[in-house]
Write a protein that holds these residues in place. Structure first.
Motif, PDB file in Angstrom:
ATOM      1  N   LYS A  38       0.825  -1.210   0.000  1.00  0.00           N
ATOM      2  CA  LYS A  38       0.000   0.000   0.000  1.00  0.00           C
ATOM      3  C   LYS A  38       0.859   1.260   0.000  1.00  0.00           C
ATOM      4  O   LYS A  38       0.523   2.249  -0.652  1.00  0.00           O
ATOM      5  N   ALA A  39       1.976   1.223   0.713  1.00  0.00           N
ATOM      6  CA  ALA A  39       2.882   2.371   0.721  1.00  0.00           C
ATOM      7  C   ALA A  39       3.491   2.589  -0.665  1.00  0.00           C
ATOM      8  O   ALA A  39       3.648   3.729  -1.106  1.00  0.00           O
ATOM      9  N   ILE A  40       3.821   1.514  -1.357  1.00  0.00           N
ATOM     10  CA  ILE A  40       4.351   1.624  -2.720  1.00  0.00           C
ATOM     11  C   ILE A  40       3.322   2.284  -3.630  1.00  0.00           C
ATOM     12  O   ILE A  40       3.636   3.201  -4.393  1.00  0.00           O
ATOM     13  N   VAL A  41       2.072   1.819  -3.534  1.00  0.00           N
ATOM     14  CA  VAL A  41       1.009   2.373  -4.373  1.00  0.00           C
ATOM     15  C   VAL A  41       0.763   3.843  -4.018  1.00  0.00           C
ATOM     16  O   VAL A  41       0.631   4.695  -4.895  1.00  0.00           O
ATOM     17  N   GLY A  44       4.213   5.802  -4.875  1.00  0.00           N
ATOM     18  CA  GLY A  44       4.795   5.591  -6.197  1.00  0.00           C
ATOM     19  C   GLY A  44       6.277   5.269  -6.140  1.00  0.00           C
ATOM     20  O   GLY A  44       6.975   5.342  -7.152  1.00  0.00           O
ATOM     21  N   THR A  45       6.776   4.920  -4.957  1.00  0.00           N
ATOM     22  CA  THR A  45       8.195   4.582  -4.773  1.00  0.00           C
ATOM     23  C   THR A  45       8.309   3.472  -3.742  1.00  0.00           C
ATOM     24  O   THR A  45       7.349   3.124  -3.067  1.00  0.00           O
ATOM     25  N   ILE A  46       9.520   2.949  -3.600  1.00  0.00           N
ATOM     26  CA  ILE A  46       9.814   2.085  -2.470  1.00  0.00           C
ATOM     27  C   ILE A  46       9.796   3.010  -1.252  1.00  0.00           C
ATOM     28  O   ILE A  46      10.433   4.060  -1.269  1.00  0.00           O
ATOM     29  N   PRO A  47       9.079   2.661  -0.181  1.00  0.00           N
ATOM     30  CA  PRO A  47       8.883   3.608   0.917  1.00  0.00           C
ATOM     31  C   PRO A  47      10.055   3.754   1.894  1.00  0.00           C
ATOM     32  O   PRO A  47       9.863   4.086   3.052  1.00  0.00           O
ATOM     33  N   PHE A  48      11.239   3.502   1.441  1.00  0.00           N
ATOM     34  CA  PHE A  48      12.434   3.726   2.242  1.00  0.00           C
ATOM     35  C   PHE A  48      13.603   3.873   1.298  1.00  0.00           C
ATOM     36  O   PHE A  48      13.548   3.463   0.144  1.00  0.00           O
ATOM     37  N   GLU A  49      14.659   4.504   1.793  1.00  0.00           N
ATOM     38  CA  GLU A  49      15.837   4.741   0.971  1.00  0.00           C
ATOM     39  C   GLU A  49      16.682   3.473   0.898  1.00  0.00           C
ATOM     40  O   GLU A  49      16.953   2.839   1.915  1.00  0.00           O
ATOM     41  N   LEU A  50      17.081   3.111  -0.297  1.00  0.00           N
ATOM     42  CA  LEU A  50      17.969   1.969  -0.493  1.00  0.00           C
ATOM     43  C   LEU A  50      19.377   2.507  -0.719  1.00  0.00           C
ATOM     44  O   LEU A  50      19.621   3.248  -1.669  1.00  0.00           O
ATOM     45  N   THR A  51      20.287   2.186   0.189  1.00  0.00           N
ATOM     46  CA  THR A  51      21.656   2.674   0.086  1.00  0.00           C
ATOM     47  C   THR A  51      22.630   1.558   0.419  1.00  0.00           C
ATOM     48  O   THR A  51      22.269   0.569   1.049  1.00  0.00           O
ATOM     49  N   ILE A  52      23.834   1.763   0.011  1.00  0.00           N
ATOM     50  CA  ILE A  52      24.923   0.865   0.357  1.00  0.00           C
ATOM     51  C   ILE A  52      25.609   1.448   1.581  1.00  0.00           C
ATOM     52  O   ILE A  52      25.792   2.664   1.687  1.00  0.00           O
ATOM     53  N   ASP A  53      25.984   0.598   2.510  1.00  0.00           N
ATOM     54  CA  ASP A  53      26.761   1.053   3.657  1.00  0.00           C
ATOM     55  C   ASP A  53      27.994   1.767   3.106  1.00  0.00           C
ATOM     56  O   ASP A  53      28.752   1.202   2.319  1.00  0.00           O
ATOM     57  N   PRO A  54      28.217   3.041   3.478  1.00  0.00           N
ATOM     58  CA  PRO A  54      29.338   3.794   2.905  1.00  0.00           C
ATOM     59  C   PRO A  54      30.696   3.134   3.119  1.00  0.00           C
ATOM     60  O   PRO A  54      31.620   3.360   2.353  1.00  0.00           O
ATOM     61  N   PHE A  55      30.792   2.301   4.133  1.00  0.00           N
ATOM     62  CA  PHE A  55      32.064   1.608   4.368  1.00  0.00           C
ATOM     63  C   PHE A  55      32.455   0.770   3.154  1.00  0.00           C
ATOM     64  O   PHE A  55      33.631   0.640   2.830  1.00  0.00           O
ATOM     65  N   TYR A  56      31.463   0.196   2.453  1.00  0.00           N
ATOM     66  CA  TYR A  56      31.744  -0.719   1.344  1.00  0.00           C
ATOM     67  C   TYR A  56      31.812  -0.027  -0.019  1.00  0.00           C
ATOM     68  O   TYR A  56      32.032  -0.696  -1.027  1.00  0.00           O
TER      69      TYR A  56
END
Length: 94
Positions: A38-41, A44-56
């Motif tokens: 429901k949050a996606i609908v 219109g996005t994934i409801p959280f930020e997708l990031t890489i751990d900056p260490f990697y």
């Protein structure tokens, strides 16, 4: 409202950990994924930020490798610091 079954694969340990966490929140897996859908609908996005751990990140790993090479070759600038845990704890308590 007509419902449909959705099947997907997930690592067994991850599933168990997710169910445990959701249980503590008061949700089951089905309810949680319905909220997610429901949050996606709604947004219109994934409801959280997708990031890489900056260490990697590649640039960080390159810098770490460079510094390790300098350290191992004895080319570091400044003096080496060594202290006991007690000394470090005393500094933290100042």
């Amino acid at each position: 409202m007509k419902t449909t079954a959705i099947t997907f694969r997930m690592d067994d340990d991850l599933k168990k950990q997710t169910e445990k966490t959701l249980d503590e929140i008061g949700l089951n897996m089905s309810a949680a994924f319905t909220v997610f859908a429901k949050a996606i609908v709604r947004t219109g996005t994934i409801p959280f930020e997708l990031t890489i751990d900056p260490f990697y990140r590649a640039d960080n790993q390159k810098e770490l490798s460079r510094r390790i090479e300098l350290y191992e070759s004895g080319k570091t600038k400044g003096k080496q610091v060594s202290a006991t845990i007690e000394e470090l704890e005393a500094l933290a308590n100042v």
